[in-house]
Write a protein that holds these residues in place. Structure first.
Motif, PDB file in Angstrom:
ATOM      1  N   TRP A 251       0.831  -1.205   0.000  1.00 50.70           N
ATOM      2  CA  TRP A 251       0.000   0.000   0.000  1.00 50.70           C
ATOM      3  C   TRP A 251       0.863   1.252   0.000  1.00 50.70           C
ATOM      4  O   TRP A 251       0.547   2.236  -0.683  1.00 50.70           O
ATOM      5  CB  TRP A 251      -0.973   0.007   1.166  1.00 50.70           C
ATOM      6  CG  TRP A 251      -1.732   1.304   1.297  1.00 50.70           C
ATOM      7  CD1 TRP A 251      -1.779   2.113   2.384  1.00 50.70           C
ATOM      8  CD2 TRP A 251      -2.545   1.952   0.303  1.00 50.70           C
ATOM      9  NE1 TRP A 251      -2.566   3.223   2.129  1.00 50.70           N
ATOM     10  CE2 TRP A 251      -3.045   3.140   0.856  1.00 50.70           C
ATOM     11  CE3 TRP A 251      -2.887   1.637  -1.001  1.00 50.70           C
ATOM     12  CZ2 TRP A 251      -3.862   4.013   0.152  1.00 50.70           C
ATOM     13  CZ3 TRP A 251      -3.712   2.514  -1.701  1.00 50.70           C
ATOM     14  CH2 TRP A 251      -4.188   3.683  -1.123  1.00 50.70           C
TER      15      TRP A 251
ATOM     16  N   GLY B 208       0.357   3.592  -2.929  1.00 48.61           N
ATOM     17  CA  GLY B 208      -0.189   4.882  -2.515  1.00 48.61           C
ATOM     18  C   GLY B 208       0.691   6.057  -2.875  1.00 48.61           C
ATOM     19  O   GLY B 208       0.202   7.121  -3.262  1.00 48.61           O
TER      20      GLY B 208
ATOM     21  N   GLY C 230      -6.406   5.053   3.684  1.00 50.92           N
ATOM     22  CA  GLY C 230      -6.495   3.657   3.259  1.00 50.92           C
ATOM     23  C   GLY C 230      -6.232   2.691   4.399  1.00 50.92           C
ATOM     24  O   GLY C 230      -6.911   1.679   4.557  1.00 50.92           O
TER      25      GLY C 230
ATOM     26  N   GLY D 279      -7.511   3.006  -1.610  1.00 48.57           N
ATOM     27  CA  GLY D 279      -7.079   2.034  -0.602  1.00 48.57           C
ATOM     28  C   GLY D 279      -8.107   0.939  -0.400  1.00 48.57           C
ATOM     29  O   GLY D 279      -7.757  -0.241  -0.286  1.00 48.57           O
TER      30      GLY D 279
ATOM     31  N   PHE E 123      -7.094  -2.817  -1.138  1.00 51.33           N
ATOM     32  CA  PHE E 123      -7.128  -3.833  -0.090  1.00 51.33           C
ATOM     33  C   PHE E 123      -8.191  -4.891  -0.369  1.00 51.33           C
ATOM     34  O   PHE E 123      -7.979  -6.074  -0.102  1.00 51.33           O
ATOM     35  CB  PHE E 123      -7.341  -3.197   1.279  1.00 51.33           C
ATOM     36  CG  PHE E 123      -6.158  -2.433   1.776  1.00 51.33           C
ATOM     37  CD1 PHE E 123      -4.922  -3.034   1.896  1.00 51.33           C
ATOM     38  CD2 PHE E 123      -6.278  -1.099   2.126  1.00 51.33           C
ATOM     39  CE1 PHE E 123      -3.816  -2.327   2.356  1.00 51.33           C
ATOM     40  CE2 PHE E 123      -5.181  -0.382   2.585  1.00 51.33           C
ATOM     41  CZ  PHE E 123      -3.938  -0.995   2.703  1.00 51.33           C
TER      42      PHE E 123
END
Length: 172
Positions: free
Chosen positions: A32, A36, A49, A151, A155
């Motif tokens: 992430w 990100g 996120g 996010g 995920f």
């Protein structure tokens, strides 16, 4: 430990499974951060996120069908926090009153569970965090919204993929 906080027998993973789960969590976190940072100008925004993941994992048991509600609730919570800042800057005392009125209305809707898809524990969590003065002073609201949406999708796809791999190799 009270009955409410004790682990139900059979739910906690064993030591080896715990190491494997911890390793997977670390990889997911690192992924992430890498993904990100391609979207956001500041690493502070990544918390949106991460907070969504925490909520989805702990309150929604990572059920994919609950992810849209978690994302929607988070966005409403962010909107409510943003609106207080916007309204106060635009209308002064009347703006504070309008912002607080919206928050009270959302709290009421959460209590009576009238709109659970949109106003839920995710709303309350994100409102609480986003309304904190230290967050409000430094947050990029647009990037925070994008962090929650991107996010959440990141995920959701990643966790569902891991679940499917685990089922395939675990014989389930």
């Amino acid at each position: 430990m009270t009955e409410a906080t004790s682990v139900v027998e059979g739910q906690a993973p064993g030591p080896l499974a715990g190491v494997a789960i911890t390793a997977i969590v670390l990889v997911v976190i690192a992924a992430w951060v890498v993904v990100g940072m391609q979207f956001f100008s500041d690493d502070k925004t990544l918390f949106g996120g991460f907070l969504l993941l925490w909520h989805w994992a702990n309150n929604e048991a990572m059920e994919i069908k609950r992810l849209p509600s978690a994302i929607t609730g988070a966005l409403i919570g962010i909107f409510l926090a943003w609106f207080v800042v916007f309204a106060t800057g635009s209308w002064g005392g009347a703006g504070i009153a309008a912002g607080l009125l919206l928050i009270v209305a959302a709290l009421y809707l959460d209590v009576i569970k009238t709109l659970p898809f949109a106003v839920n524990s995710s709303t309350t969590l994100f409102l609480t965090i986003a309304a904190a003065p230290l967050v409000q002073l430094s947050v990029n609201w647009t990037e925070l919204v994008l962090s929650v949406v991107i996010g959440g999708l990141f995920f959701g796809v990643l966790i569902e993929g891991i679940k499917q791999l685990a089922a395939k190799f675990g014989g389930n």
